[in-house]
Design a protein around this motif. Structure first.
Motif, PDB file in Angstrom:
ATOM      1  N   ASP A  83       0.924  -1.257   0.167  1.00 35.03           N
ATOM      2  CA  ASP A  83      -0.118   0.060  -0.148  1.00 35.03           C
ATOM      3  C   ASP A  83       0.802   1.268   0.143  1.00 35.03           C
ATOM      4  OD1 ASP A  83      -2.367  -1.491   0.104  1.00 35.03           O
ATOM      5  OD2 ASP A  83      -2.624  -1.493   2.267  1.00 35.03           O
ATOM      6  N   ALA A  84       2.124   1.163   0.792  1.00 32.68           N
ATOM      7  CA  ALA A  84       2.935   2.559   0.725  1.00 32.68           C
ATOM      8  C   ALA A  84       3.437   2.638  -0.551  1.00 32.68           C
ATOM      9  CB  ALA A  84       3.824   2.010   1.929  1.00 32.68           C
ATOM     10  N   LYS A  86       2.314   1.910  -3.449  1.00 30.32           N
ATOM     11  CA  LYS A  86       1.246   2.429  -4.312  1.00 30.32           C
ATOM     12  C   LYS A  86       0.959   3.939  -4.053  1.00 30.32           C
ATOM     13  CE  LYS A  86      -1.718  -1.588  -4.306  1.00 30.32           C
ATOM     14  NZ  LYS A  86      -3.145  -2.055  -3.665  1.00 30.32           N
ATOM     15  N   GLU A  87       0.979   4.302  -2.755  1.00 27.16           N
ATOM     16  CA  GLU A  87       0.847   5.664  -2.662  1.00 27.16           C
ATOM     17  C   GLU A  87       2.031   6.486  -2.848  1.00 27.16           C
ATOM     18  OE1 GLU A  87      -1.773   7.328  -1.175  1.00 27.16           O
ATOM     19  OE2 GLU A  87      -2.850   5.656  -1.381  1.00 27.16           O
ATOM     20  N   LEU A  88       3.372   6.280  -2.755  1.00 24.03           N
ATOM     21  CA  LEU A  88       4.679   6.821  -3.294  1.00 24.03           C
ATOM     22  C   LEU A  88       4.430   6.846  -4.712  1.00 24.03           C
ATOM     23  CD1 LEU A  88       7.371   5.287  -0.848  1.00 24.03           C
ATOM     24  CD2 LEU A  88       6.263   7.564  -0.807  1.00 24.03           C
ATOM     25  N   ALA A  90       1.947   7.094  -6.638  1.00 19.52           N
ATOM     26  CA  ALA A  90       0.971   8.174  -6.935  1.00 19.52           C
ATOM     27  C   ALA A  90       1.394   9.429  -6.846  1.00 19.52           C
ATOM     28  CB  ALA A  90      -0.380   7.860  -6.088  1.00 19.52           C
ATOM     29  N   ARG A  91       2.497   9.524  -5.988  1.00 20.46           N
ATOM     30  CA  ARG A  91       3.167  10.813  -5.671  1.00 20.46           C
ATOM     31  C   ARG A  91       4.445  11.124  -6.492  1.00 20.46           C
ATOM     32  NH1 ARG A  91       0.256   9.760  -1.643  1.00 20.46           N
ATOM     33  NH2 ARG A  91      -0.568  11.433  -0.101  1.00 20.46           N
ATOM     34  N   LYS A 126      -2.437   6.268   9.255  1.00 15.07           N
ATOM     35  CA  LYS A 126      -1.938   7.708   8.875  1.00 15.07           C
ATOM     36  C   LYS A 126      -0.475   7.406   9.167  1.00 15.07           C
ATOM     37  CE  LYS A 126      -1.950  12.165  10.889  1.00 15.07           C
ATOM     38  NZ  LYS A 126      -2.418  12.792  12.062  1.00 15.07           N
ATOM     39  N   GLU A 127       0.333   8.042   8.127  1.00 15.32           N
ATOM     40  CA  GLU A 127       1.866   7.956   8.363  1.00 15.32           C
ATOM     41  C   GLU A 127       2.178   9.058   9.420  1.00 15.32           C
ATOM     42  OE1 GLU A 127       5.585   9.041   5.396  1.00 15.32           O
ATOM     43  OE2 GLU A 127       3.839  10.018   5.198  1.00 15.32           O
ATOM     44  N   ILE A 154       0.832  10.449   3.735  1.00 16.66           N
ATOM     45  CA  ILE A 154       0.393   9.572   3.193  1.00 16.66           C
ATOM     46  C   ILE A 154      -0.487   8.500   3.850  1.00 16.66           C
ATOM     47  CG2 ILE A 154       1.558   7.179   2.172  1.00 16.66           C
ATOM     48  CD1 ILE A 154       3.728   8.692   1.185  1.00 16.66           C
ATOM     49  N   VAL A 156      -2.618   4.817   4.216  1.00 23.81           N
ATOM     50  CA  VAL A 156      -2.823   3.506   3.992  1.00 23.81           C
ATOM     51  C   VAL A 156      -4.071   2.988   4.515  1.00 23.81           C
ATOM     52  CG1 VAL A 156      -0.250   2.922   3.331  1.00 23.81           C
ATOM     53  CG2 VAL A 156      -1.414   2.171   5.121  1.00 23.81           C
TER      54      VAL A 156
END
Length: 172
Positions: A83-84, A86-88, A90-91, A126-127, A154, A156
């Motif tokens: 998940d992390a 994917k989020e990275l 996206a950024r 939450k990060e 970020i 997840v």
């Protein structure tokens, strides 16, 4: 004694005193618990209730609403790491525009850089912490510093427990 030797000798002597104090201070037994009441009051006093056991320091991962069995630590780590990533990813456009392109204008080499993101997420996903390390031989310190300045944010899907992951990102 020579003046040049007085300061080191004083430091050494002070260190010996501190070390001895710590050693002997830590050797003492713990102080006894509260003393029981004396005399007639002891016979009339009811026994004190036992204190409840302390709660565990780390909460166990919560089961999903479907009643599923909580994930093992390895499964939880893998899921949160995916998940992390994917989020990275996206950024990535933000990372390239804000950090990579200015660094590339200063110096064309190396053409790629690899970074290790060490991230911690709370129970809600939450990060809450992030560290970024550079991989030797593929580093751009100015881009890494820029990445470190990007605020936390970020998120997840909630893992149900605090999870720390380390993921790799290669730019551009």
């Amino acid at each position: 004694m020579q003046k040049e030797l007085l300061t080191p000798a004083a430091i050494l002597l002070g260190s010996v005193f501190i070390a001895a104090g710590l050693y002997f201070g830590l050797q003492r037994a713990a102080p006894p618990a509260a003393l029981p009441p004396a005399g007639a009051e002891a016979a009339a006093a009811p026994p004190a209730p036992e204190a409840p056991a302390p709660a565990p320091l780390r909460p166990a991962p919560r089961a999903a609403a479907t009643g599923a069995v909580p994930a093992s630590p390895g499964e939880l780590y893998s899921r949160v790491a995916a998940d992390a990533i994917k989020e990275l990813e996206a950024r990535r456009p933000l990372f390239v525009k804000q950090c990579w392109e200015p660094s590339l204008k200063k110096s064309p080499t190396p053409a790629r850089a690899r970074y290790l993101f060490n991230m911690t997420f709370d129970e809600s996903g939450k990060e809450i912490a992030r560290g970024i390390s550079e991989v030797r031989g593929m580093d751009r310190p100015d881009a890494a510093q820029c990445l470190r300045m990007i605020p936390l944010g970020i998120a997840v899907p909630p893992p149900g427990a605090r999870v720390a992951v380390e993921v790799e990102v290669t730019l551009p």
